[in-house]
Design a protein around this motif. Sequence first.
Motif, mmCIF file in Angstrom:
data_model
loop_
_atom_site.group_PDB
_atom_site.id
_atom_site.type_symbol
_atom_site.label_atom_id
_atom_site.label_comp_id
_atom_site.label_asym_id
_atom_site.label_seq_id
_atom_site.Cartn_x
_atom_site.Cartn_y
_atom_site.Cartn_z
ATOM 1 N N PRO A 96 0.761 -1.152 -0.013
ATOM 2 C CA PRO A 96 0.042 0.066 -0.020
ATOM 3 C C PRO A 96 0.939 1.392 -0.069
ATOM 4 O O PRO A 96 0.674 2.216 -0.763
ATOM 5 N N ILE A 112 -4.921 4.693 1.231
ATOM 6 C CA ILE A 112 -4.742 3.474 0.545
ATOM 7 C C ILE A 112 -4.659 2.198 1.654
ATOM 8 O O ILE A 112 -3.542 2.499 2.536
ATOM 9 N N PRO A 114 -4.624 -2.569 2.340
ATOM 10 C CA PRO A 114 -5.075 -3.748 1.801
ATOM 11 C C PRO A 114 -6.796 -4.236 1.523
ATOM 12 O O PRO A 114 -7.430 -3.499 2.262
ATOM 13 N N ASP A 115 -6.760 -5.027 0.544
ATOM 14 C CA ASP A 115 -8.274 -5.045 0.042
ATOM 15 C C ASP A 115 -8.847 -6.335 0.921
ATOM 16 O O ASP A 115 -9.919 -6.847 0.869
ATOM 17 N N GLY A 119 -9.397 -5.135 5.998
ATOM 18 C CA GLY A 119 -8.355 -4.374 5.846
ATOM 19 C C GLY A 119 -6.987 -4.878 6.337
ATOM 20 O O GLY A 119 -6.006 -4.095 6.538
ATOM 21 N N GLY A 122 -3.708 -8.068 2.201
ATOM 22 C CA GLY A 122 -4.081 -8.208 0.656
ATOM 23 C C GLY A 122 -3.312 -7.203 -0.229
ATOM 24 O O GLY A 122 -2.434 -6.489 0.004
ATOM 25 N N HIS A 123 -4.216 -6.989 -1.234
ATOM 26 C CA HIS A 123 -3.506 -6.059 -2.399
ATOM 27 C C HIS A 123 -4.155 -4.786 -1.963
ATOM 28 O O HIS A 123 -5.164 -4.289 -1.552
ATOM 29 N N ARG A 125 -5.591 -0.955 -2.047
ATOM 30 C CA ARG A 125 -6.901 -0.420 -2.670
ATOM 31 C C ARG A 125 -7.327 0.983 -1.998
ATOM 32 O O ARG A 125 -6.776 1.237 -0.976
ATOM 33 N N VAL A 127 -9.259 2.817 0.411
ATOM 34 C CA VAL A 127 -10.006 2.969 1.714
ATOM 35 C C VAL A 127 -10.443 3.859 2.294
ATOM 36 O O VAL A 127 -10.069 5.067 1.953
#
Length: 159
Positions: A96, A112, A114-115, A119, A122-123, A125, A127
């Motif tokens: 992120p 930004i 994690p997805d 949260g 992850g990748h 994204r 938020v």
Amino acid sequence: MTSYLHEKGELDLDDVAWSRKYTPLAAYSASKLANAVFGAELARRERSSSSPITSVLAHPGYSNTPMQSKGNGITGIAMRVSGKLFAQSPERGALPQLFAATEPDLAGGTYIGPDGRGGRSGHPRLVRLSAAAQDPELGRRLWERSQQLTGIPWHTAEV
């Protein structure tokens, strides 16, 4: 740089050194709220000036860093076990921040993280920041307190 734990933080601008009632998790959460509030306030100030800077916020989720190996007693043991079982790698946690620093089209104040679930992993994204982090009055007060404590005033940049 902030944390999803900013959502649990509370700021006491009259006791920023936690001299009255210190607890590690509350102080950590408050410091991450302060980071988020400050970044959001910087973005507001940038929008109302000719500054070429863009303030983008990010958090790594729950990452198994050396921070999880610190601490004593049952809390320290719980952090180490939890870090090994549930946290993502530090490399994944850096995504992120890397995204926030390199994506050219992000607007000031963008956040930004994690997805993944909650949260935590992850990748990268977009938020949402907590309501407290977006509070313009709290942002103004934290900004003024920061200037008072550091002796460094805000000056708009001329492009």
